[in-house]
Design an enzyme around this catalytic site. Structure first.
Site, PDB file in Angstrom:
ATOM      1  N   ASP A  81       1.805  22.207 -12.175  1.00 25.76           N
ATOM      2  CA  ASP A  81       2.017  22.966 -13.398  1.00 25.76           C
ATOM      3  C   ASP A  81       3.281  22.446 -14.065  1.00 25.76           C
ATOM      4  O   ASP A  81       3.879  21.456 -13.614  1.00 25.76           O
ATOM      5  CB  ASP A  81       2.049  24.472 -13.118  1.00 25.76           C
ATOM      6  CG  ASP A  81       3.273  24.941 -12.355  1.00 25.76           C
ATOM      7  OD1 ASP A  81       4.146  24.112 -11.997  1.00 25.76           O
ATOM      8  OD2 ASP A  81       3.366  26.151 -12.107  1.00 25.76           O
ATOM      9  N   HIS A  82       3.691  23.101 -15.125  1.00 25.09           N
ATOM     10  CA  HIS A  82       4.820  22.614 -15.914  1.00 25.09           C
ATOM     11  C   HIS A  82       6.161  22.688 -15.178  1.00 25.09           C
ATOM     12  O   HIS A  82       7.117  22.059 -15.601  1.00 25.09           O
ATOM     13  CB  HIS A  82       4.904  23.367 -17.258  1.00 25.09           C
ATOM     14  CG  HIS A  82       4.819  24.841 -17.118  1.00 25.09           C
ATOM     15  ND1 HIS A  82       3.609  25.507 -17.083  1.00 25.09           N
ATOM     16  CD2 HIS A  82       5.773  25.778 -16.972  1.00 25.09           C
ATOM     17  CE1 HIS A  82       3.836  26.798 -16.937  1.00 25.09           C
ATOM     18  NE2 HIS A  82       5.136  26.988 -16.869  1.00 25.09           N
ATOM     19  N   CYS A 140       3.691  23.351  -7.606  1.00 26.08           N
ATOM     20  CA  CYS A 140       4.074  24.313  -8.645  1.00 26.08           C
ATOM     21  C   CYS A 140       5.495  24.743  -8.308  1.00 26.08           C
ATOM     22  O   CYS A 140       6.200  24.024  -7.591  1.00 26.08           O
ATOM     23  CB  CYS A 140       3.092  25.482  -8.741  1.00 26.08           C
ATOM     24  SG  CYS A 140       2.976  26.557  -7.295  1.00 26.08           S
ATOM     25  N   GLY A 141       5.948  25.876  -8.788  1.00 30.29           N
ATOM     26  CA  GLY A 141       7.310  26.308  -8.491  1.00 30.29           C
ATOM     27  C   GLY A 141       7.559  26.481  -7.013  1.00 30.29           C
ATOM     28  O   GLY A 141       8.552  26.011  -6.472  1.00 30.29           O
ATOM     29  N   THR A 142       6.645  27.172  -6.323  1.00 29.21           N
ATOM     30  CA  THR A 142       6.789  27.408  -4.878  1.00 29.21           C
ATOM     31  C   THR A 142       5.728  26.703  -4.042  1.00 29.21           C
ATOM     32  O   THR A 142       5.880  26.587  -2.834  1.00 29.21           O
ATOM     33  CB  THR A 142       6.677  28.913  -4.562  1.00 29.21           C
ATOM     34  OG1 THR A 142       5.364  29.357  -4.923  1.00 29.21           O
ATOM     35  CG2 THR A 142       7.743  29.719  -5.284  1.00 29.21           C
ATOM     36  N   GLY A 143       4.641  26.293  -4.659  1.00 23.73           N
ATOM     37  CA  GLY A 143       3.505  25.725  -3.927  1.00 23.73           C
ATOM     38  C   GLY A 143       2.498  26.780  -3.519  1.00 23.73           C
ATOM     39  O   GLY A 143       1.370  26.458  -3.147  1.00 23.73           O
ATOM     40  N   GLY A 158       1.076  29.616  -5.295  1.00 21.86           N
ATOM     41  CA  GLY A 158      -0.004  29.941  -6.223  1.00 21.86           C
ATOM     42  C   GLY A 158      -1.017  28.821  -6.387  1.00 21.86           C
ATOM     43  O   GLY A 158      -2.225  29.061  -6.395  1.00 21.86           O
ATOM     44  N   HIS A 194      -4.044  19.572  13.185  1.00 23.16           N
ATOM     45  CA  HIS A 194      -4.710  20.741  13.760  1.00 23.16           C
ATOM     46  C   HIS A 194      -5.697  21.416  12.811  1.00 23.16           C
ATOM     47  O   HIS A 194      -6.676  21.987  13.278  1.00 23.16           O
ATOM     48  CB  HIS A 194      -3.678  21.774  14.200  1.00 23.16           C
ATOM     49  CG  HIS A 194      -2.841  21.311  15.347  1.00 23.16           C
ATOM     50  ND1 HIS A 194      -1.993  22.161  16.015  1.00 23.16           N
ATOM     51  CD2 HIS A 194      -2.696  20.103  15.941  1.00 23.16           C
ATOM     52  CE1 HIS A 194      -1.370  21.494  16.977  1.00 23.16           C
ATOM     53  NE2 HIS A 194      -1.779  20.240  16.943  1.00 23.16           N
ATOM     54  N   ASN A 195      -5.420  21.408  11.513  1.00 22.71           N
ATOM     55  CA  ASN A 195      -6.256  22.140  10.558  1.00 22.71           C
ATOM     56  C   ASN A 195      -7.145  21.240   9.718  1.00 22.71           C
ATOM     57  O   ASN A 195      -7.964  21.735   8.948  1.00 22.71           O
ATOM     58  CB  ASN A 195      -5.390  22.983   9.610  1.00 22.71           C
ATOM     59  CG  ASN A 195      -4.405  23.854  10.339  1.00 22.71           C
ATOM     60  OD1 ASN A 195      -3.202  23.744  10.118  1.00 22.71           O
ATOM     61  ND2 ASN A 195      -4.879  24.718  11.214  1.00 22.71           N
ATOM     62  N   ARG A 241      10.642  24.006  -6.821  1.00 20.43           N
ATOM     63  CA  ARG A 241      11.858  24.830  -6.774  1.00 20.43           C
ATOM     64  C   ARG A 241      12.305  25.094  -5.335  1.00 20.43           C
ATOM     65  O   ARG A 241      13.294  25.787  -5.109  1.00 20.43           O
ATOM     66  CB  ARG A 241      11.618  26.153  -7.495  1.00 20.43           C
ATOM     67  CG  ARG A 241      11.347  25.972  -8.973  1.00 20.43           C
ATOM     68  CD  ARG A 241      11.080  27.292  -9.661  1.00 20.43           C
ATOM     69  NE  ARG A 241      10.801  27.064 -11.070  1.00 20.43           N
ATOM     70  CZ  ARG A 241       9.860  27.705 -11.757  1.00 20.43           C
ATOM     71  NH1 ARG A 241       9.109  28.612 -11.157  1.00 20.43           N
ATOM     72  NH2 ARG A 241       9.670  27.434 -13.033  1.00 20.43           N
ATOM     73  N   ARG A 255     -10.159  20.502  20.599  1.00 22.53           N
ATOM     74  CA  ARG A 255     -10.075  21.956  20.535  1.00 22.53           C
ATOM     75  C   ARG A 255      -9.825  22.454  19.117  1.00 22.53           C
ATOM     76  O   ARG A 255     -10.188  23.577  18.777  1.00 22.53           O
ATOM     77  CB  ARG A 255      -9.010  22.484  21.477  1.00 22.53           C
ATOM     78  CG  ARG A 255      -7.587  22.150  21.120  1.00 22.53           C
ATOM     79  CD  ARG A 255      -6.638  22.641  22.213  1.00 22.53           C
ATOM     80  NE  ARG A 255      -5.316  22.447  22.325  1.00 22.53           N
ATOM     81  CZ  ARG A 255      -4.312  22.081  21.519  1.00 22.53           C
ATOM     82  NH1 ARG A 255      -4.467  21.860  20.553  1.00 22.53           N
ATOM     83  NH2 ARG A 255      -3.106  21.935  21.707  1.00 22.53           N
ATOM     84  N   HIS A 256      -9.253  21.615  18.277  1.00 22.59           N
ATOM     85  CA  HIS A 256      -8.982  22.012  16.893  1.00 22.59           C
ATOM     86  C   HIS A 256     -10.254  22.023  16.039  1.00 22.59           C
ATOM     87  O   HIS A 256     -10.343  22.778  15.077  1.00 22.59           O
ATOM     88  CB  HIS A 256      -7.940  21.092  16.266  1.00 22.59           C
ATOM     89  CG  HIS A 256      -6.680  21.023  17.073  1.00 22.59           C
ATOM     90  ND1 HIS A 256      -5.841  22.103  17.247  1.00 22.59           N
ATOM     91  CD2 HIS A 256      -6.135  20.000  17.779  1.00 22.59           C
ATOM     92  CE1 HIS A 256      -4.829  21.750  18.020  1.00 22.59           C
ATOM     93  NE2 HIS A 256      -4.986  20.475  18.355  1.00 22.59           N
ATOM     94  N   ARG A 278     -11.890  25.417  15.750  1.00 21.23           N
ATOM     95  CA  ARG A 278     -11.198  26.327  14.832  1.00 21.23           C
ATOM     96  C   ARG A 278     -11.444  25.975  13.377  1.00 21.23           C
ATOM     97  O   ARG A 278     -11.611  26.863  12.536  1.00 21.23           O
ATOM     98  CB  ARG A 278      -9.713  26.341  15.165  1.00 21.23           C
ATOM     99  CG  ARG A 278      -9.468  26.900  16.555  1.00 21.23           C
ATOM    100  CD  ARG A 278      -8.032  26.785  16.972  1.00 21.23           C
ATOM    101  NE  ARG A 278      -7.901  27.217  18.355  1.00 21.23           N
ATOM    102  CZ  ARG A 278      -7.267  26.527  19.279  1.00 21.23           C
ATOM    103  NH1 ARG A 278      -6.708  25.370  18.986  1.00 21.23           N
ATOM    104  NH2 ARG A 278      -7.191  26.988  20.503  1.00 21.23           N
TER     105      ARG A 278
END
Length: 151
Positions: A8-9, A70-73, A75, A103-104, A114, A137-138, A141
């Site tokens: 984003d901006h 984004c600002g925090t990642g 959203g 793992h994921n 930010r 094992r991952h 999951r």
């Protein structure tokens, strides 16, 4: 490997620096924006649109992986995770970035402009793109996550 970048901006400058960094490392990069217009003004956008756009590009195999900022990642990653087939993780340090791939089997990494600086963001990308899904094992999951997605 082809990587799709979206932001984003709040994160244009960081996105641009990271694209350059990854290009120098030999990756192919696709910039989904947002960017500056021809007058140097920020093209404002809402992070859900970029999260969805990059998420759909990953799932359709237009790109292999995504990087969202984004600002925090938070959203932008939540938005990407609404696209079936996406596993996006917010990581603000390298250790989690490596483990989310191992793992994921995450296909999108996200962080906040930010929250992390340029050099830390580079370390996060190095760990994420340097890791491989361990399976074993991952896999069970990850399969469970995919089942939740289908319900």
């Amino acid at each position: 490997m082809k990587i799709g970048f979206g932001c984003d901006h709040a994160a244009i400058d960081l996105k641009d620096e990271l694209i350059q960094y990854m290009l120098e490392k030999g990756y192919e990069c696709v910039d989904y924006g947002t960017n500056y217009d021809e007058d140097g003004e920020i093209i404002k956008c809402d992070y859900p649109a970029k999260g969805e756009e990059v998420g759909r590009a990953v799932v359709s195999k237009e790109v292999d992986y995504g990087v969202l900022i984004c600002g925090t990642g938070i959203g932008i990653s939540v938005s990407a995770n609404k696209v079936p087939g996406v596993i996006a993780a917010v990581c603000s340090e390298p250790y989690s970035a490596r483990l989310t791939k191992q793992h994921n089997n995450a296909n999108i990494i996200a962080f906040g402009a930010r929250v992390v600086g340029v050099e830390l963001a580079k370390m996060i990308l190095d760990e994420f793109f340097g890791a491989e899904f361990e399976g074993g094992r991952h896999q069970r999951r990850v399969d469970m996550i995919r089942e939740i997605e289908k319900r």
